[in-house]
Design a protein around this motif. Structure first.
Motif, PDB file in Angstrom:
ATOM      1  N   ILE A  40       0.850  -1.205   0.000  1.00 29.22           N
ATOM      2  CA  ILE A  40       0.000   0.000   0.000  1.00 29.22           C
ATOM      3  C   ILE A  40       0.886   1.256   0.000  1.00 29.22           C
ATOM      4  CG2 ILE A  40      -1.821   1.277   1.213  1.00 29.22           C
ATOM      5  CD1 ILE A  40      -2.683  -1.419   2.490  1.00 29.22           C
ATOM      6  N   ALA A  41       1.939   1.209   0.812  1.00 31.36           N
ATOM      7  CA  ALA A  41       2.800   2.397   0.956  1.00 31.36           C
ATOM      8  C   ALA A  41       3.485   2.773  -0.359  1.00 31.36           C
ATOM      9  CB  ALA A  41       3.842   2.154   2.041  1.00 31.36           C
ATOM     10  N   LYS A  42       3.709   1.772  -1.226  1.00 30.40           N
ATOM     11  CA  LYS A  42       4.334   2.080  -2.511  1.00 30.40           C
ATOM     12  C   LYS A  42       3.402   2.911  -3.389  1.00 30.40           C
ATOM     13  CE  LYS A  42       7.341  -1.803  -3.236  1.00 30.40           C
ATOM     14  NZ  LYS A  42       7.233  -3.186  -3.689  1.00 30.40           N
ATOM     15  N   ARG A  43       2.097   2.710  -3.210  1.00 28.23           N
ATOM     16  CA  ARG A  43       1.116   3.393  -4.057  1.00 28.23           C
ATOM     17  C   ARG A  43       0.604   4.703  -3.466  1.00 28.23           C
ATOM     18  NH1 ARG A  43       1.976  -1.541  -4.753  1.00 28.23           N
ATOM     19  NH2 ARG A  43       1.790  -2.464  -6.833  1.00 28.23           N
ATOM     20  N   TYR A  44       0.539   4.728  -2.148  1.00 27.73           N
ATOM     21  CA  TYR A  44       0.035   5.941  -1.480  1.00 27.73           C
ATOM     22  C   TYR A  44       1.022   6.338  -0.391  1.00 27.73           C
ATOM     23  CZ  TYR A  44      -4.336   4.575  -3.708  1.00 27.73           C
ATOM     24  OH  TYR A  44      -5.288   4.236  -4.622  1.00 27.73           O
ATOM     25  N   ARG A  45       1.660   7.484  -0.580  1.00 30.13           N
ATOM     26  CA  ARG A  45       2.685   7.891   0.380  1.00 30.13           C
ATOM     27  C   ARG A  45       2.083   8.589   1.604  1.00 30.13           C
ATOM     28  NH1 ARG A  45       7.238   6.416  -1.410  1.00 30.13           N
ATOM     29  NH2 ARG A  45       7.541   6.188  -3.649  1.00 30.13           N
ATOM     30  N   PRO A  47      -1.793   9.935   3.719  1.00 23.01           N
ATOM     31  CA  PRO A  47      -3.251   9.792   3.794  1.00 23.01           C
ATOM     32  C   PRO A  47      -3.955  10.711   2.796  1.00 23.01           C
ATOM     33  CG  PRO A  47      -2.343   9.997   5.998  1.00 23.01           C
ATOM     34  CD  PRO A  47      -1.208  10.221   5.042  1.00 23.01           C
ATOM     35  N   GLN A  48      -3.420  11.915   2.608  1.00 20.03           N
ATOM     36  CA  GLN A  48      -4.046  12.858   1.672  1.00 20.03           C
ATOM     37  C   GLN A  48      -4.118  12.262   0.280  1.00 20.03           C
ATOM     38  OE1 GLN A  48      -1.895  13.732   4.000  1.00 20.03           O
ATOM     39  NE2 GLN A  48      -2.750  15.490   5.078  1.00 20.03           N
ATOM     40  N   GLN A  49      -2.995  11.631  -0.163  1.00 17.66           N
ATOM     41  CA  GLN A  49      -2.991  11.017  -1.500  1.00 17.66           C
ATOM     42  C   GLN A  49      -4.081   9.969  -1.625  1.00 17.66           C
ATOM     43  OE1 GLN A  49       0.752   9.327  -2.627  1.00 17.66           O
ATOM     44  NE2 GLN A  49       1.749  11.305  -2.874  1.00 17.66           N
ATOM     45  N   LEU A  50      -4.244   9.189  -0.577  1.00 15.22           N
ATOM     46  CA  LEU A  50      -5.244   8.121  -0.593  1.00 15.22           C
ATOM     47  C   LEU A  50      -6.663   8.687  -0.618  1.00 15.22           C
ATOM     48  CD1 LEU A  50      -6.144   5.148  -0.116  1.00 15.22           C
ATOM     49  CD2 LEU A  50      -5.824   5.551   2.316  1.00 15.22           C
ATOM     50  N   SER A 249      -8.190  15.735  12.303  1.00 13.94           N
ATOM     51  CA  SER A 249      -8.218  15.431  10.868  1.00 13.94           C
ATOM     52  C   SER A 249      -8.789  14.040  10.610  1.00 13.94           C
ATOM     53  CB  SER A 249      -6.804  15.524  10.278  1.00 13.94           C
ATOM     54  OG  SER A 249      -6.779  14.962   8.975  1.00 13.94           O
ATOM     55  N   PHE A 250      -9.978  13.995  10.028  1.00 15.50           N
ATOM     56  CA  PHE A 250     -10.575  12.727   9.620  1.00 15.50           C
ATOM     57  C   PHE A 250      -9.664  12.046   8.600  1.00 15.50           C
ATOM     58  CE2 PHE A 250     -13.185   9.989   7.004  1.00 15.50           C
ATOM     59  CZ  PHE A 250     -14.080   9.411   7.889  1.00 15.50           C
ATOM     60  N   THR A 251      -9.156  12.826   7.660  1.00 20.71           N
ATOM     61  CA  THR A 251      -8.296  12.289   6.604  1.00 20.71           C
ATOM     62  C   THR A 251      -7.079  11.578   7.180  1.00 20.71           C
ATOM     63  OG1 THR A 251      -8.978  13.935   5.006  1.00 20.71           O
ATOM     64  CG2 THR A 251      -6.815  12.958   4.644  1.00 20.71           C
ATOM     65  N   LYS A 252      -6.410  12.221   8.116  1.00 16.42           N
ATOM     66  CA  LYS A 252      -5.193  11.614   8.675  1.00 16.42           C
ATOM     67  C   LYS A 252      -5.533  10.419   9.559  1.00 16.42           C
ATOM     68  CE  LYS A 252      -2.272  15.696   8.647  1.00 16.42           C
ATOM     69  NZ  LYS A 252      -1.681  16.742   9.475  1.00 16.42           N
ATOM     70  N   ALA A 253      -6.546  10.562  10.413  1.00 18.47           N
ATOM     71  CA  ALA A 253      -6.880   9.461  11.333  1.00 18.47           C
ATOM     72  C   ALA A 253      -7.227   8.197  10.546  1.00 18.47           C
ATOM     73  CB  ALA A 253      -8.037   9.869  12.244  1.00 18.47           C
ATOM     74  N   VAL A 254      -8.102   8.351   9.560  1.00 20.63           N
ATOM     75  CA  VAL A 254      -8.554   7.180   8.799  1.00 20.63           C
ATOM     76  C   VAL A 254      -7.485   6.730   7.803  1.00 20.63           C
ATOM     77  CG1 VAL A 254     -10.276   6.427   7.091  1.00 20.63           C
ATOM     78  CG2 VAL A 254     -11.005   7.679   9.128  1.00 20.63           C
ATOM     79  N   GLY A 255      -6.854   7.697   7.150  1.00 21.08           N
ATOM     80  CA  GLY A 255      -5.846   7.350   6.143  1.00 21.08           C
ATOM     81  C   GLY A 255      -4.689   6.569   6.741  1.00 21.08           C
ATOM     82  N   HIS A 256      -4.223   6.968   7.898  1.00 20.80           N
ATOM     83  CA  HIS A 256      -3.053   6.295   8.471  1.00 20.80           C
ATOM     84  C   HIS A 256      -3.345   4.835   8.825  1.00 20.80           C
ATOM     85  CE1 HIS A 256       0.139   9.176   8.404  1.00 20.80           C
ATOM     86  NE2 HIS A 256      -0.643  10.117   8.925  1.00 20.80           N
ATOM     87  N   VAL A 257      -4.566   4.537   9.261  1.00 20.15           N
ATOM     88  CA  VAL A 257      -4.806   3.120   9.593  1.00 20.15           C
ATOM     89  C   VAL A 257      -4.968   2.265   8.331  1.00 20.15           C
ATOM     90  CG1 VAL A 257      -5.698   3.459  11.933  1.00 20.15           C
ATOM     91  CG2 VAL A 257      -7.312   3.409  10.028  1.00 20.15           C
ATOM     92  N   ILE A 258      -5.381   2.883   7.236  1.00 15.82           N
ATOM     93  CA  ILE A 258      -5.445   2.109   5.986  1.00 15.82           C
ATOM     94  C   ILE A 258      -4.021   1.841   5.486  1.00 15.82           C
ATOM     95  CG2 ILE A 258      -6.215   2.117   3.574  1.00 15.82           C
ATOM     96  CD1 ILE A 258      -8.719   3.645   4.522  1.00 15.82           C
ATOM     97  N   THR A 264      -8.060  -3.568   7.158  1.00 12.77           N
ATOM     98  CA  THR A 264      -8.212  -2.131   6.892  1.00 12.77           C
ATOM     99  C   THR A 264      -9.660  -1.640   6.933  1.00 12.77           C
ATOM    100  OG1 THR A 264      -8.050  -2.791   4.603  1.00 12.77           O
ATOM    101  CG2 THR A 264      -6.105  -1.763   5.545  1.00 12.77           C
ATOM    102  N   ASP A 265     -10.604  -2.474   6.460  1.00 16.40           N
ATOM    103  CA  ASP A 265     -11.992  -1.982   6.460  1.00 16.40           C
ATOM    104  C   ASP A 265     -12.450  -1.723   7.889  1.00 16.40           C
ATOM    105  OD1 ASP A 265     -12.009  -4.743   6.981  1.00 16.40           O
ATOM    106  OD2 ASP A 265     -14.070  -4.963   6.278  1.00 16.40           O
ATOM    107  N   THR A 266     -12.146  -2.662   8.760  1.00 13.81           N
ATOM    108  CA  THR A 266     -12.663  -2.581  10.121  1.00 13.81           C
ATOM    109  C   THR A 266     -11.931  -1.539  10.959  1.00 13.81           C
ATOM    110  OG1 THR A 266     -13.327  -4.853   9.960  1.00 13.81           O
ATOM    111  CG2 THR A 266     -13.121  -3.967  12.181  1.00 13.81           C
ATOM    112  N   ILE A 267     -10.625  -1.486  10.831  1.00 14.09           N
ATOM    113  CA  ILE A 267      -9.888  -0.507  11.647  1.00 14.09           C
ATOM    114  C   ILE A 267     -10.217   0.911  11.159  1.00 14.09           C
ATOM    115  CG2 ILE A 267      -7.645   0.166  12.600  1.00 14.09           C
ATOM    116  CD1 ILE A 267      -6.705  -2.720  12.170  1.00 14.09           C
ATOM    117  N   ALA A 268     -10.377   1.061   9.840  1.00 19.36           N
ATOM    118  CA  ALA A 268     -10.759   2.385   9.316  1.00 19.36           C
ATOM    119  C   ALA A 268     -12.202   2.718   9.688  1.00 19.36           C
ATOM    120  CB  ALA A 268     -10.573   2.423   7.803  1.00 19.36           C
ATOM    121  N   ALA A 269     -13.081   1.713   9.722  1.00 25.52           N
ATOM    122  CA  ALA A 269     -14.478   1.967  10.122  1.00 25.52           C
ATOM    123  C   ALA A 269     -14.529   2.459  11.565  1.00 25.52           C
ATOM    124  CB  ALA A 269     -15.312   0.692   9.968  1.00 25.52           C
TER     125      ALA A 269
END
Ligand code: RVK
Ligand code: MG
Ligand code: MG
Length: 316
Positions: A40-45, A47-50, A249-258, A264-269
């Motif tokens: 995942i990290a190779k594709r999205y550096r 949380p904002q990118q994701l 930041s919703f973006t950072k909180a959720v993005g970082h766990v993905i 990922t679905d459950t931890i992000a949920a």
């Protein structure tokens, strides 16, 4: 929003933010379920990118949101957790292709067939399930009983029991529900207060240790130390830690766990539910909100449930 800046977010905005935040986290995280964090990290550096470039135009939700809808419907009907109603909702909503845990499937199918589902819940896994399925769906309980953390915990217990009889499966749901209630009632972020209120609700030494660890974590790189697995003990503390590291930041909180992969679905949920309960609906990126599937029990239906629960909460 700056750190410690006082904010006054309405109850309705928080209830909507919590349930739709859960659906967003589930739908987005669901695209990465089971993947390795290095891939995942190779594709999205970041949380904002994701968040700005999600891998799909429609966020289809999984069992996490589907079961949360059941809990919300049951609460709206009875104003408390009544097992019979709750099980009926799980059965009516059940779509196995949404990706249920294998134990959960057996239990719900026993409910569907009027079999002794308690026996299945106790025996399918020896000692019961310690999966995170009771925690992933518990958010409405944290919202609806937010004025009384003891009630949050006891109602969360009842909401877990039909499917999860292992202490850790139940305790994960109780701790997450209490964390959501605290987040929903805070007007400004206070990390010490959040954990001071939460930690007394840990019952086992194992959860106590992990939540203390979550409190001490100071950078997102360490989130993985708390786990990214399908078990309650290796996912609930991770969600709580990501929220408390990124409360504004919703973006950072959720993005970082993905970005840490795994369940990922459950931890992000769970993280999305916490973040939405604190920040309200306006903190969820519009592009993601609009992308939640909207047929049947989709975005508008979940939004309606959140509004109804908020109205009922405020009138009682
Ligand atoms: C697929 C051994 C156990 C166990 C025990 C493991 C969805 C099993 C959602 C089991 C969530 C898994 C997740 C899930 C929610 C649990 N001994 N292994 N005593 N207890 N496990 O089946 O609702 O994704 O590997 O009760 O808790 O997105 O399959 O379902 O990520 O945990 O499933 O436990 O799962 P279940 P659940
Ligand atoms: Mg799922
Ligand atoms: Mg999952």
């Amino acid at each position: 929003m700056k750190s410690n800046m006082a904010h006054s977010i309405s109850i309705q905005s928080r209830f909507r933010g919590c349930l739709l935040g859960l659906a967003v986290g589930d739908g987005l995280g669901g695209r990465f379920e089971g993947m390795d964090r290095h891939w995942i990290a190779k594709r999205y550096r970041t949380p904002q990118q994701l968040i700005e470039n999600p891998p799909t135009t429609t966020l289809s939700y999984t069992d996490d949101t589907q079961m949360m809808i059941g809990v919300a419907e049951a609460l709206y009907e009875d104003k408390e957790i009544i097992e019979k109603t709750l099980c009926q909702k799980f059965v009516v909503n059940y779509v196995p292709s949404r990706g249920y845990g294998r134990g959960a499937r057996r239990v719900i199918e026993a409910m569907e067939d009027n079999k002794d589902y308690h026996a299945v819940a106790c025996s399918y896994f020896p000692g019961g399930s310690y999966g995170n399925g009771a925690a992933m769906r518990v958010a409405p309980v944290g919202l609806f009983f937010l004025n009384n953390l003891e009630s949050v915990s006891s109602q969360a217990y009842l909401s877990a029991l039909p499917t999860h009889t292992h202490q850790q499966g139940i305790e994960g749901a109780q701790i997450l529900a209490v964390a959501i209630a605290i987040a929903c009632s805070m007007n400004e972020w206070n990390k010490s207060l959040f954990y001071d209120k939460l930690i007394p609700h840990c019952q086992s030494p194992e959860f106590n240790k992990q939540i203390e660890k979550a409190r001490r974590i100071t950078c997102v790189e360490d989130l993985i130390m708390l786990g990214n697995a399908i078990t309650a003990i290796e996912s609930v503390p991770t969600a709580i830690a990501s929220f408390s590291l990124n409360p504004h930041s919703f973006t950072k909180a959720v993005g970082h766990v993905i970005l840490i992969g795994g369940d990922t679905d459950t931890i992000a949920a769970m993280t999305g539910a916490l973040s939405g309960a604190f920040l309200g609906i306006d903190a969820i990126p519009q592009n993601l909100l609009k992308s939640i599937e909207n047929e049947g029990k989709g975005r508008d239906y979940i939004d309606g449930l959140a509004k109804n629960l908020a109205d009922m909460y405020q009138s009682t």
